[in-house]
Motif scaffolding. Structure first.
Motif, short mmCIF file in Angstrom:
data_model
loop_
_atom_site.label_atom_id
_atom_site.label_comp_id
_atom_site.label_asym_id
_atom_site.label_seq_id
_atom_site.Cartn_x
_atom_site.Cartn_y
_atom_site.Cartn_z
N LEU A 106 0.83 -1.20 0.00
CA LEU A 106 0.00 0.00 0.00
C LEU A 106 0.87 1.25 0.00
CD1 LEU A 106 -2.79 1.43 0.40
CD2 LEU A 106 -2.41 1.17 2.87
N GLY A 107 0.58 2.14 -0.94
CA GLY A 107 1.25 3.43 -0.98
C GLY A 107 0.24 4.54 -1.09
N GLU A 108 0.73 5.74 -1.24
CA GLU A 108 -0.15 6.89 -1.34
C GLU A 108 -0.69 7.03 -2.76
OE1 GLU A 108 -0.08 11.68 -0.23
OE2 GLU A 108 1.69 10.42 0.09
N THR A 109 -1.94 7.43 -2.86
CA THR A 109 -2.54 7.74 -4.15
C THR A 109 -3.65 8.75 -3.93
OG1 THR A 109 -3.80 6.88 -6.03
CG2 THR A 109 -4.01 5.69 -3.95
N ARG A 110 -3.90 9.55 -4.94
CA ARG A 110 -4.98 10.53 -4.85
C ARG A 110 -6.29 9.95 -5.38
NH1 ARG A 110 -2.14 15.46 -4.18
NH2 ARG A 110 -0.63 14.91 -2.58
N THR A 111 -6.27 8.68 -5.78
CA THR A 111 -7.48 8.07 -6.35
C THR A 111 -7.71 6.70 -5.71
OG1 THR A 111 -6.16 7.17 -8.18
CG2 THR A 111 -7.28 9.27 -8.55
N TYR A 112 -7.83 6.65 -4.38
CA TYR A 112 -8.08 5.38 -3.72
C TYR A 112 -9.40 4.79 -4.22
CZ TYR A 112 -4.29 6.16 -0.40
OH TYR A 112 -3.06 6.34 0.17
N SER A 113 -9.36 3.51 -4.55
CA SER A 113 -10.50 2.83 -5.13
C SER A 113 -11.10 1.85 -4.12
CB SER A 113 -10.05 2.07 -6.38
OG SER A 113 -10.88 0.99 -6.68
N PHE A 114 -12.43 1.91 -3.93
CA PHE A 114 -13.09 0.97 -3.05
C PHE A 114 -12.86 -0.46 -3.53
CE2 PHE A 114 -16.76 -1.56 -1.71
CZ PHE A 114 -16.76 -1.32 -0.34
N GLU A 115 -12.89 -0.65 -4.85
CA GLU A 115 -12.67 -1.98 -5.41
C GLU A 115 -11.25 -2.48 -5.10
OE1 GLU A 115 -12.60 -4.25 -9.77
OE2 GLU A 115 -13.04 -2.12 -9.63
N ALA A 116 -10.25 -1.60 -5.24
CA ALA A 116 -8.87 -2.01 -4.97
C ALA A 116 -8.68 -2.33 -3.48
CB ALA A 116 -7.92 -0.90 -5.39
N ILE A 117 -9.27 -1.53 -2.61
CA ILE A 117 -9.16 -1.77 -1.17
C ILE A 117 -9.84 -3.09 -0.80
CG2 ILE A 117 -9.90 -0.93 1.09
CD1 ILE A 117 -9.49 1.92 -0.04
N THR A 118 -10.99 -3.36 -1.41
CA THR A 118 -11.69 -4.62 -1.16
C THR A 118 -10.84 -5.82 -1.59
OG1 THR A 118 -13.84 -3.54 -1.45
CG2 THR A 118 -13.77 -5.94 -1.68
N LYS A 119 -10.20 -5.72 -2.75
CA LYS A 119 -9.30 -6.79 -3.20
C LYS A 119 -8.18 -7.00 -2.20
CE LYS A 119 -10.01 -6.40 -8.21
NZ LYS A 119 -9.35 -6.06 -9.50
N ALA A 120 -7.59 -5.90 -1.74
CA ALA A 120 -6.49 -6.01 -0.78
C ALA A 120 -6.93 -6.73 0.48
CB ALA A 120 -5.97 -4.61 -0.44
N ILE A 121 -8.10 -6.38 0.98
CA ILE A 121 -8.62 -7.03 2.18
C ILE A 121 -8.78 -8.53 1.96
CG2 ILE A 121 -10.70 -7.24 3.61
CD1 ILE A 121 -10.99 -4.15 3.28
N ARG A 122 -9.30 -8.91 0.81
CA ARG A 122 -9.52 -10.34 0.54
C ARG A 122 -8.21 -11.09 0.36
NH1 ARG A 122 -14.78 -9.23 -3.40
NH2 ARG A 122 -16.21 -8.73 -1.67
N TYR A 123 -7.21 -10.46 -0.26
CA TYR A 123 -5.91 -11.11 -0.39
C TYR A 123 -5.28 -11.33 0.99
CZ TYR A 123 -6.12 -9.87 -5.37
OH TYR A 123 -6.49 -9.75 -6.69
#
Length: 278
Positions: free
Chosen positions: A134-151
């Motif tokens: 996880l790094g910094e981004t100005r466009t955090y995506s709910f879909e990307a965060i959900t994938k991270a949680i599942r991984y």
């Protein structure tokens, strides 16, 4: 120059017994503020370049590559060579390359992080990655965060470039890496390993990059809770400048002290020249 409260006399830290061979300095709040050069910053960097002393500009910002940051600094009138910039993204890629070379990673971040990981030999995947990075981004995506949680629920290990909860913008604070990491931690119960400041690992990787020794290196920063504590834990002398996050009134709240407090990097130009090799 401000009264330090850290030294017994009014003179700057003496170089007679502990010579200075290298400088580390933070970027935001020390050299620039909202892409505008802080008065004295260009002169400070120019003095470092003239001095022959080795130096690095450090930043927890993982959005940009070192090349991008060089261009941004140059637009502000500050000329820093690309190889004199060390980001939390570069430190994270180096750390992972030492820990688990060739691992697969799922990345939430921007070019600074993805480029650093790619150049370090990592494969980016969305199929059972070894690490979530996880790094910094100005466009955090709910879909990307959900994938991270599942991984992470399926066994991936969790790394974050830095723990900063917010970042600056012209309109005010923005949520940063630490805030999103907290969301993921709350969902999974897993804390990430943070590589950037205040982890002294970031400082050690910077020291190694310029072949520096902690006893002959100083750290310049504007934050007590990242720059100063990271410098102290890495065994460096520390200068706190008052052009960024930490005000004079807040310093006494911390249980540790910088070696010296100065108004800005403009106050350090003479020291750089004094400590330059003769």
């Amino acid at each position: 120059m401000s009264d330090t409260g850290a030294n017994q006399d009014d003179e700057p830290i003496s170089s007679e017994h502990r010579p200075v061979a290298c400088w580390l300095t933070d970027m935001d709040g020390v050299l620039v503020h909202e892409q505008r050069a802080i008065p004295g910053a260009a002169e400070f960097i120019a003095a470092l370049q003239r001095s022959g002393l080795r130096f690095l500009v450090l930043t927890n910002n993982s959005i940009f590559t070192a090349r991008d940051l060089r261009a941004r600094l140059l637009a502000s009138g500050i000329d820093v060579p690309e190889d004199c910039i060390w980001t939390s993204a570069l430190a994270t890629a180096q750390f992972l390359a030492e820990q688990s070379p060739g691992a697969s990673v799922y990345v939430i971040g921007e070019t600074g992080l993805t480029t650093a990981l790619h150049e370090a030999g990592f494969v980016m995947t969305e199929t059972d990655p070894d690490y979530v990075v996880l790094g910094e981004t100005r466009t955090y995506s709910f879909e990307a965060i959900t994938k991270a949680i599942r991984y992470l629920e399926r066994g991936s290990r969790f790394i974050a470039t830095n723990p900063d909860a917010t970042g600056p913008s012209a309109e005010g604070s923005l949520p940063a890496t630490g805030s999103v990491a907290a969301l993921i931690t709350r969902a999974t119960g897993l804390e990430p390993y943070y590589v950037g400041k205040p982890n002294p690992l970031m400082m050690r990787s910077a020291l190694n990059r310029i072949h520096a020794h902690s006893e002959t290196t100083v750290m310049v920063g504007d934050r007590m809770d990242t720059d100063v504590i990271a410098g102290i834990e890495a065994g460096l002398r520390t200068f706190l400048v008052l052009t960024g996050s930490t005000s004079v009134e807040r310093i006494s709240r911390f249980p540790y002290r910088p070696s010296q407090i100065v108004d800005s990097v403009a106050d350090l130009v003479d020291l750089v020249e004094r400590w330059a090799p003769s």
